[in-house]
Design an enzyme around this catalytic site. Structure first.
Site, short mmCIF file in Angstrom:
data_model
loop_
_atom_site.label_atom_id
_atom_site.label_comp_id
_atom_site.label_asym_id
_atom_site.label_seq_id
_atom_site.Cartn_x
_atom_site.Cartn_y
_atom_site.Cartn_z
N LYS A 94 0.87 -1.18 0.00
CA LYS A 94 0.00 0.00 0.00
C LYS A 94 0.90 1.22 0.00
O LYS A 94 2.07 1.15 0.40
CB LYS A 94 -0.85 -0.02 1.27
N GLY A 194 -19.79 7.37 6.08
CA GLY A 194 -18.88 7.67 4.97
C GLY A 194 -19.55 7.30 3.66
O GLY A 194 -19.69 6.12 3.33
N GLY A 196 -18.62 8.11 0.46
CA GLY A 196 -17.76 8.42 -0.68
C GLY A 196 -18.07 7.47 -1.82
O GLY A 196 -19.22 7.02 -1.99
N ASN A 197 -17.06 7.10 -2.57
CA ASN A 197 -17.25 6.23 -3.73
C ASN A 197 -17.91 4.90 -3.37
O ASN A 197 -18.87 4.48 -4.00
CB ASN A 197 -15.90 5.94 -4.39
N VAL A 198 -17.38 4.25 -2.32
CA VAL A 198 -17.92 2.94 -1.95
C VAL A 198 -19.23 3.10 -1.18
O VAL A 198 -20.21 2.39 -1.45
CB VAL A 198 -16.91 2.13 -1.09
P1 NAD Z 1 -13.75 8.06 -0.51
O1 NAD Z 1 -12.63 8.98 -0.23
O2 NAD Z 1 -14.45 8.14 -1.82
O3 NAD Z 1 -14.87 8.23 0.64
C1 NAD Z 1 -14.59 8.36 1.98
C2 NAD Z 1 -15.75 9.17 2.58
O4 NAD Z 1 -15.63 9.15 3.99
C3 NAD Z 1 -15.74 10.63 2.14
O5 NAD Z 1 -17.02 11.02 1.69
C4 NAD Z 1 -15.33 11.37 3.41
O6 NAD Z 1 -15.88 12.68 3.50
C5 NAD Z 1 -15.90 10.46 4.49
N1 NAD Z 1 -15.29 10.60 5.79
C6 NAD Z 1 -13.98 10.80 6.11
N2 NAD Z 1 -13.85 10.88 7.45
C7 NAD Z 1 -15.09 10.70 7.97
C8 NAD Z 1 -15.60 10.66 9.29
N3 NAD Z 1 -14.82 10.83 10.35
N4 NAD Z 1 -16.94 10.45 9.47
C9 NAD Z 1 -17.75 10.28 8.40
N5 NAD Z 1 -17.32 10.31 7.13
C10 NAD Z 1 -16.02 10.53 6.93
O7 NAD Z 1 -13.19 6.58 -0.22
P2 NAD Z 1 -13.79 5.21 -0.75
O8 NAD Z 1 -13.08 4.82 -1.97
O9 NAD Z 1 -15.27 5.28 -0.73
O10 NAD Z 1 -13.30 4.21 0.40
C11 NAD Z 1 -13.96 4.16 1.66
C12 NAD Z 1 -13.23 3.18 2.56
O11 NAD Z 1 -13.24 1.88 1.97
C13 NAD Z 1 -11.76 3.52 2.80
O12 NAD Z 1 -11.41 3.15 4.11
C14 NAD Z 1 -11.02 2.64 1.81
O13 NAD Z 1 -9.72 2.34 2.23
C15 NAD Z 1 -11.89 1.41 1.83
N6 NAD Z 1 -11.80 0.61 0.63
C16 NAD Z 1 -12.08 1.17 -0.59
C17 NAD Z 1 -11.98 0.39 -1.74
C18 NAD Z 1 -12.33 0.95 -3.09
O14 NAD Z 1 -12.50 0.17 -4.04
N7 NAD Z 1 -12.49 2.25 -3.24
C19 NAD Z 1 -11.60 -0.95 -1.65
C20 NAD Z 1 -11.35 -1.51 -0.39
C21 NAD Z 1 -11.44 -0.70 0.74
#
Ligand code: NAD
Length: 365
Positions: A94, A194, A196-198
């Site tokens: 990572k 949270g 975000g994307n996921v």
């Molecule tokens: P992202 O950056 O698109 O979304 C993260 C969201 O969390 C954002 O909207 C942000 O504003 C919010 N956030 C941050 N701190 C916060 C808090 N204290 N309280 C509430 N919301 C908060 O990220 P993502 O790609 O959606 O990934 C989300 C999680 O899933 C991460 O931990 C990432 O490591 C994990 N993950 C993602 C993937 C992937 O395919 N994108 C794969 C495996 C794991």
């Protein structure tokens, strides 16, 4: 001896790198610094027994460099076990870039980062994580082939987040089946932390299933956007963990299940996308077990993204991606049942399977 500390301040006083619990025998840690672009990054290569270390790059404004180091170590270690339990021939790695992705992520910085990745000769392969977009990976691809998560237009498998969310949804359904006797999530109260994307893609899956969804995020604009799109509720309180809910889905950053929150937690199931949800996987895993809260291990159920990017290396298509991701349902059920039979935490049960796959390969080589 491994020191059981996760507090960044304590780490400075003890063995700050090799002694961290999260160090866990990392093969290599690379500190990348470039004065011209302002790049400060750390690449963690935890284990390459099963294959090259693949894991995303996170850009985040850490409170301290110790926090960044601790984060990359925890994340890359998690990748080793995620790929192992998913049956992929990949090791764990990572990267973190220290900075604000909204204001400090420039094309020059990303290209320089790509050159550092390239200098490792394929031992580490990157992809997107928090703060990164598919377009950033397309840019990195111009300086190194050791990158996945490329856009579909450029021949990649595209944004992994919807597949990650689908895998989390599968893991959540399996955990619900285990806890409630049915995997139907209709009318189940689910808090998604949270969006975000996921998180958003998970909300979409849950909406289609008829769950009662509450969302929370630090980004108000996002909250309103997702609420309007899916007609879900924004959680307006300030004590989320203490709310009555069936399922808590952590989809922001890690360590939200910690000494403070775990005592308040009213959820019966925890299933989310965030990596490293348990601040201390042994201690908090045990407490969840004692409290009869079913925890679907994060590194098991959020593997959809790595399945998606692995397709770029192995040349398999969407159908196989979906098949592998849906299998998360079966693996989750198997692990929850193993944990009960053996009296271990669900995290330990998942970890043991992953570790034994790595140990077997090591013996064979
Ligand atoms: P992202 O950056 O698109 O979304 C993260 C969201 O969390 C954002 O909207 C942000 O504003 C919010 N956030 C941050 N701190 C916060 C808090 N204290 N309280 C509430 N919301 C908060 O990220 P993502 O790609 O959606 O990934 C989300 C999680 O899933 C991460 O931990 C990432 O490591 C994990 N993950 C993602 C993937 C992937 O395919 N994108 C794969 C495996 C794991």
């Amino acid at each position: 001896m491994v020191t059981e500390v996760v507090n960044a301040n304590d780490l400075q006083k003890v063995a700050p790198v090799f002694g961290q619990l999260s160090f866990d025998n990392h093969e290599q840690i690379v500190f990348c610094n470039d004065k011209d672009t302002g790049l400060k990054a750390i690449i963690g290569i935890h284990n390459t027994v099963l294959g090259p270390a693949l894991g995303g790059t996170r850009m985040w404004q850490y409170d301290s460099e110790w926090d960044a180091l601790n984060d990359v170590l925890r994340l890359s270690r998690g990748m080793t076990y995620k790929s192992a339990i998913t049956g992929l021939n990949l090791g764990g790695g990572k990267a973190v870039i220290i900075g604000d992705a909204k204001t400090q992520k420039t094309p020059e910085l990303m290209l320089r980062f790509g050159e550092f990745v390239h200098s490792l000769g394929g031992k580490y392969i990157t992809a997107e994580d928090v703060g990164m977009e598919t377009s950033d990976m397309d840019l990195v691809r111009t300086v190194t082939p050791f990158v996945t998560g490329i856009s579909e237009e450029k021949g990649g498998a595209g944004n992994p987040s919807p597949i990650t969310a689908y895998g989390v949804f599968m893991g959540m359904k399996a955990a619900a089946k285990y806890k409630f006797g049915t995997d139907d999530l209709e009318n189940k109260v689910v808090y998604v932390e949270g969006i975000g994307n996921v998180g958003e893609a998970l909300v979409e899956n849950l909406t289609n299933e008829g769950a009662k969804i509450y969302i929370t995020d630090i980004n108000q604009e996002r909250l309103e956007e997702v609420r309007d799109k899916y007609s879900v509720n924004i959680y307006g309180g300030d004590n989320l963990y203490a709310e009555e809910m069936d399922i808590y889905a952590p989809c922001a950053l890690g360590a939200t299940i910690n000494d403070v929150t775990i005592q308040k937690l009213k959820a019966q199931v925890i299933a989310g996308a965030a990596n490293n949800q348990l601040a201390n996987e042994n201690k908090h895993g045990r407490i969840l077990r004692e409290r009869d809260i079913v925890y679907a291990p994060d590194f098991l159920i959020n593997a959809g993204g790595i399945i998606n990017v692995y397709a770029e290396l192995e040349n398999y298509g969407k159908q196989e991606i979906i098949r592998k991701t849906e299998n998360i349902y079966n693996t989750t059920l198997e692990i929850l049942s193993n944990a009960e039979t053996n009296g271990t935490t669900t995290h330990e049960a998942a970890f043991e399977i992953a570790k034994s796959r790595i140990d077997t390969r090591k013996k064979e080589s």
